[in-house]
Design a protein around this motif. Structure first.
Motif, PDB file in Angstrom:
ATOM      1  N   UNK A 503       0.846  -1.197   0.000  1.00 50.87           N
ATOM      2  CA  UNK A 503       0.000   0.000   0.000  1.00 50.87           C
ATOM      3  C   UNK A 503       0.882   1.247   0.000  1.00 50.87           C
ATOM      4  N   UNK A 504       0.438   2.269  -0.740  1.00 52.44           N
ATOM      5  CA  UNK A 504       1.122   3.561  -0.694  1.00 52.44           C
ATOM      6  C   UNK A 504       0.080   4.602  -0.283  1.00 52.44           C
ATOM      7  N   UNK A 505       0.388   5.387   0.775  1.00 54.87           N
ATOM      8  CA  UNK A 505      -0.596   6.327   1.313  1.00 54.87           C
ATOM      9  C   UNK A 505      -0.092   7.770   1.194  1.00 54.87           C
ATOM     10  N   UNK A 506      -0.976   8.729   1.448  1.00 52.94           N
ATOM     11  CA  UNK A 506      -0.573  10.147   1.457  1.00 52.94           C
ATOM     12  C   UNK A 506       0.564  10.363   2.458  1.00 52.94           C
ATOM     13  N   UNK A 507       0.470   9.626   3.567  1.00 49.17           N
ATOM     14  CA  UNK A 507       1.498   9.792   4.602  1.00 49.17           C
ATOM     15  C   UNK A 507       2.883   9.373   4.077  1.00 49.17           C
ATOM     16  N   UNK A 508       2.916   8.316   3.212  1.00 47.67           N
ATOM     17  CA  UNK A 508       4.198   7.889   2.627  1.00 47.67           C
ATOM     18  C   UNK A 508       4.786   9.011   1.759  1.00 47.67           C
ATOM     19  N   UNK A 509       3.909   9.771   1.092  1.00 49.49           N
ATOM     20  CA  UNK A 509       4.401  10.874   0.249  1.00 49.49           C
ATOM     21  C   UNK A 509       5.061  11.931   1.149  1.00 49.49           C
ATOM     22  N   UNK A 510       4.372  12.227   2.286  1.00 47.68           N
ATOM     23  CA  UNK A 510       4.914  13.240   3.205  1.00 47.68           C
ATOM     24  C   UNK A 510       6.265  12.782   3.757  1.00 47.68           C
ATOM     25  N   UNK A 511       6.313  11.543   4.257  1.00 46.84           N
ATOM     26  CA  UNK A 511       7.537  11.132   4.965  1.00 46.84           C
ATOM     27  C   UNK A 511       8.636  10.637   4.024  1.00 46.84           C
ATOM     28  N   UNK A 512       8.251   9.974   2.915  1.00 46.06           N
ATOM     29  CA  UNK A 512       9.307   9.330   2.109  1.00 46.06           C
ATOM     30  C   UNK A 512       9.622  10.064   0.807  1.00 46.06           C
ATOM     31  N   UNK A 513       8.819  11.096   0.480  1.00 43.26           N
ATOM     32  CA  UNK A 513       9.148  11.901  -0.706  1.00 43.26           C
ATOM     33  C   UNK A 513       9.510  13.316  -0.257  1.00 43.26           C
ATOM     34  N   UNK A 514       8.528  14.032   0.384  1.00 42.84           N
ATOM     35  CA  UNK A 514       8.767  15.433   0.752  1.00 42.84           C
ATOM     36  C   UNK A 514       9.865  15.517   1.812  1.00 42.84           C
ATOM     37  N   UNK A 515       9.671  14.803   2.920  1.00 45.36           N
ATOM     38  CA  UNK A 515      10.628  14.886   4.014  1.00 45.36           C
ATOM     39  C   UNK A 515      12.008  14.348   3.596  1.00 45.36           C
ATOM     40  N   UNK A 516      12.002  13.368   2.679  1.00 50.91           N
ATOM     41  CA  UNK A 516      13.275  12.789   2.235  1.00 50.91           C
ATOM     42  C   UNK A 516      13.885  13.568   1.065  1.00 50.91           C
ATOM     43  N   UNK A 517      13.267  14.699   0.690  1.00 58.74           N
ATOM     44  CA  UNK A 517      13.748  15.569  -0.406  1.00 58.74           C
ATOM     45  C   UNK A 517      13.967  14.797  -1.706  1.00 58.74           C
ATOM     46  N   UNK A 518      12.931  13.946  -2.050  1.00 60.78           N
ATOM     47  CA  UNK A 518      13.060  13.208  -3.298  1.00 60.78           C
ATOM     48  C   UNK A 518      12.032  13.735  -4.293  1.00 60.78           C
ATOM     49  N   UNK A 519      12.221  13.453  -5.585  1.00 57.69           N
ATOM     50  CA  UNK A 519      11.296  13.922  -6.610  1.00 57.69           C
ATOM     51  C   UNK A 519      10.350  12.775  -6.976  1.00 57.69           C
ATOM     52  N   UNK A 520       9.021  12.997  -6.891  1.00 61.31           N
ATOM     53  CA  UNK A 520       8.090  11.900  -7.133  1.00 61.31           C
ATOM     54  C   UNK A 520       8.236  11.271  -8.521  1.00 61.31           C
ATOM     55  N   UNK A 521       8.645  12.089  -9.501  1.00 62.53           N
ATOM     56  CA  UNK A 521       8.767  11.546 -10.862  1.00 62.53           C
ATOM     57  C   UNK A 521       9.941  10.586 -10.989  1.00 62.53           C
ATOM     58  N   UNK A 522      10.836  10.597 -10.005  1.00 60.77           N
ATOM     59  CA  UNK A 522      12.044   9.761 -10.133  1.00 60.77           C
ATOM     60  C   UNK A 522      12.053   8.560  -9.187  1.00 60.77           C
ATOM     61  N   UNK A 523      10.989   8.437  -8.402  1.00 61.27           N
ATOM     62  CA  UNK A 523      10.968   7.328  -7.425  1.00 61.27           C
ATOM     63  C   UNK A 523       9.880   6.334  -7.854  1.00 61.27           C
ATOM     64  N   UNK A 524      10.190   5.040  -7.728  1.00 59.87           N
ATOM     65  CA  UNK A 524       9.198   4.020  -8.060  1.00 59.87           C
ATOM     66  C   UNK A 524       8.288   3.785  -6.839  1.00 59.87           C
ATOM     67  N   UNK A 525       7.052   3.480  -7.127  1.00 58.23           N
ATOM     68  CA  UNK A 525       6.091   3.199  -6.048  1.00 58.23           C
ATOM     69  C   UNK A 525       6.647   2.130  -5.109  1.00 58.23           C
ATOM     70  N   UNK A 526       7.252   1.102  -5.720  1.00 52.82           N
ATOM     71  CA  UNK A 526       7.833  -0.008  -4.958  1.00 52.82           C
ATOM     72  C   UNK A 526       8.748   0.471  -3.817  1.00 52.82           C
ATOM     73  N   UNK A 527       9.486   1.605  -4.112  1.00 53.12           N
ATOM     74  CA  UNK A 527      10.494   2.036  -3.143  1.00 53.12           C
ATOM     75  C   UNK A 527       9.911   2.673  -1.879  1.00 53.12           C
ATOM     76  N   UNK A 528       8.692   3.179  -1.985  1.00 52.74           N
ATOM     77  CA  UNK A 528       8.147   3.820  -0.781  1.00 52.74           C
ATOM     78  C   UNK A 528       6.923   3.089  -0.219  1.00 52.74           C
ATOM     79  N   UNK A 529       6.460   2.025  -0.919  1.00 53.36           N
ATOM     80  CA  UNK A 529       5.263   1.303  -0.466  1.00 53.36           C
ATOM     81  C   UNK A 529       5.554   0.479   0.785  1.00 53.36           C
TER      82      UNK A 529
END
Ligand code: NAP
Length: 588
Positions: A503-529
């Motif tokens: 599962x990938x949730x809004x919270x994963x976006x906050x903690x594993x994309x925004x907080x981790x300073x990553x770009x969503x277009x460059x990360x695979x769902x697999x990596x943050x699910x």
């Protein structure tokens, strides 16, 4: 049998019962009791309308041969003071199908109500009251056309069985002693005592009749109405025996509401009748707010008494509501109002109740075409403002006519009616309403549950779904767009190499994309699910589901079907459920 005062028409044939079914000849003899007070006026008018409808529908191929049976005041005149002659009772049984006007209950010592006696003597165990709206009839509801139910009320049991003992009587004292001393129960001094018998036999024959009716008339559901949450061994047992009967005798034709949601996603399998139940007090509210959720109601004597009058009043129909009391085959159709003695012989009152009881009777003997003619002619006449005094005083610009003139207007309308197009119009309106309701049930299960009076107990009742899933190799930006477009706060991730759903949730976006300073277009769902999913079975109670969420420290769980996820329950869903439906320890 030889009758003293009743003459059976020689030209007609009696209805018989063959292989458990009515066998109705084209020239049946049907019984009628004129009744007292306004009875003769309305009976005279209705006989003309029924005959005209039969003539128009079958062009002389079918005709009723009416046989007068005496009861009430007319019987008393004929049978030397006997209001309830034995031979009248025998004739009602012999002719199988009859119709009666209202009867006076003589006031004074020793008289039982004739209507009650009739029900008991012929064991007419089901009181059947169809209630539907006819366009033009004055009604207090905003959308009275949504009321279209048939109420099956058990007629022989319940607190109406007459097993009661007056306060301080010897019998009361005896029962009181038994209850206190032997059964160890307590109640206030000098209480009047009554017994409420509800039996499997009485319940099963009533519910059987209701389900048969629903199947034969393409009705959607049969709702068992009870107060089983309080009276567990009488009203609760009625509910249980009703479901049991449906399973044992009508498995092919019915589906329980529980299975409807568990196995069929809330969509009624074509042709099947849904068996459901509601608590008696909530049904009054539902019949006002959401009447289209109900079709056939089956209930015990006391609930049925209140309910049938209340629902009839909703469509302005208390004066025109029809009814019948039925045994397995013998049936006595009847006006549901009384004798209104102040209007006797004035040719003034509304014949509607008796008229529609006759429509029920025609349907009962299978003469649907004649019944339909009256059903469709009636609203046309009322809409034109041609009505008797009781409606005239409620309708602006109406022209008041007499009972007989109203019958004339209906007959004229019948003779000029294109019944097929009217029938199609009504069928399409019912179909449109049913599909709209079904679509709404699927799109808003919470709202539908609230409207239908069910209460959520398991995750099945509150889950949203089906869930949307993405490939593990998709990039997070595309997955976020999907979430935005669908207004959802999580997506499921299909099994990766390990074979586990994620599962990938809004919270994963906050903690594993925004907080981790990553770009969503460059990360695979697999990596943050998150894998594996925390899953729960569809039958899990809301209490156990909450415990699972707390123990696993997650804000949503996934509901698993046989081999894939079928829904999601979040803490917001549980919050909303408690907010809307409340929460008691009984829900655990
Ligand atoms: P009722 O006869 O039903 O009359 C009450 C009022 O209802 C009438 O005054 C009239 O209202 C209205 N009404 C009844 N029938 C009507 C019709 N066909 N068209 C227009 N309005 C109609 O009730 P009741 O006065 O309490 O009872 C009188 C007798 O009937 C009693 O002896 C009772 O035992 C008996 N009863 C028999 C049956 C039955 O045989 N099934 C059922 C109930 C009562 P307005 O005055 O406002 O115009």
């Amino acid at each position: 049998m030889a009758y003293q005062h009743i003459s059976i028409p020689e030209s007609g044939e009696k209805i018989s019962v063959v292989d458990g079914r009515l066998s109705v000849p084209d020239n049946p003899i049907l019984g009628y009791i004129e009744g007292d007070g306004i009875g003769p006026d309305i009976t005279r008018a209705c006989l003309r309308v029924w005959d005209a409808a039969i003539e128009k529908a079958y062009d002389g191929r079918r005709r009723v041969h009416w046989c007068e049976i005496f009861m009430g005041e007319k019987a008393s005149d004929t049978y030397d003071g006997d209001y309830f002659p034995a031979e009248s009772l025998a004739a009602l049984r012999d002719l199988t199908v009859s119709i009666k006007g209202p009867l006076t209950t003589p006031v004074g010592g020793g008289f039982r109500s004739l209507n009650v006696s009739l029900r008991q003597e012929l064991d007419l165990y089901a009181c059947v009251r169809p209630v539907r709206y006819y366009e033009g009839v004055p009604s207090p509801l905003r959308e009275p056309e949504k009321v279209d139910v048939v109420i099956f009320r058990e007629n022989t049991e319940d607190v109406y069985a007459g097993i009661e003992f007056a306060s301080r009587s010897a019998e009361n004292r005896k029962l009181e002693r038994f209850l206190r001393d032997e059964m160890g129960v307590d109640f206030f001094e000098d209480a009047g005592l009554a017994i409420k018998p509800i039996s499997p036999f009485g319940t099963r024959r009533l519910v059987r009749k209701a389900i048969r009716y629903a199947i034969e008339n393409q009705r959607e559901s049969v709702c068992l109405v009870h107060k089983g949450n309080i009276m567990k061994y009488t009203e609760g047992a009625f509910r249980n025996w009703g479901y049991e009967l449906a399973r044992e005798e009508f498995a092919e034709h019915t589906v329980s509401e529980e299975d409807l949601y568990r196995r069929h996603g809330g969509k009624r399998p074509p042709g099947k009748v849904v068996i459901k139940d509601r608590i008696a007090d909530i049904i009054f509210q539902l019949m006002l707010l959401r009447p289209s959720e109900f079709d056939v109601l089956a209930t015990m004597n006391l609930n049925g008494d209140y309910l049938s009058d209340a629902v009839a009043a909703e469509v302005g129909g208390i004066g025109i509501a029809p009814g019948a009391n039925m045994a397995d085959h013998v049936a006595v159709f009847e006006a549901t109002h009384g004798t209104a003695p102040k209007y006797a012989n004035l040719d003034k009152v509304n014949p509607g109740s008796l008229l529609f009881s006759g429509v029920m009777m025609l349907e009962y003997i299978g003469w649907k075409e004649a019944a339909d003619l009256i059903t469709h002619a009636y609203p046309e006449v009322v809409k034109r403002g041609v009505v008797t005094y009781d409606f005239a005083r409620l309708m602006e610009g109406a022209s008041e006519v007499s009972t007989s003139a109203f019958a004339d207007a209906i007959i004229d309308q019948i003779n000029g009616l294109d019944v097929e197009s009217k029938r199609q119009e009504r069928l399409s309106a019912i179909e449109r309403e049913r599909s709209a309701r079904e679509a709404w049930h699927a799109s808003d299960p919470h709202g539908a549950m609230e409207a239908s009076g069910r209460r959520p107990h398991t995750v099945r009742d509150i889950m949203t779904g089906p869930p949307i899933s993405v490939d593990p190799a998709a990039n997070v930006r595309d997955a976020m767009q999907l979430m935005r477009e669908n207004g959802i706060s999580s997506v499921l991730v299909t099994p990766g190499d390990g074979g586990e759903w994620g599962i990938m949730t809004q919270r994963d976006i906050v903690s594993r994309i925004v907080h981790a300073r990553r770009s969503p277009g460059r990360v695979r769902v697999e990596d943050i699910a998150t894998r594996p999913l925390i899953t729960v079975p569809i039958d899990m109670s809301l209490y156990d589901c909450s415990s699972t969420m707390l123990a696993s420290k997650v804000r949503r769980v996934v509901v698993m079907g046989t081999d894939s996820p079928i829904g999601i329950v979040s803490d917001t869903d549980i919050f909303e459920t408690v907010n809307e439906f409340g929460w008691t320890t009984e829900d655990i």
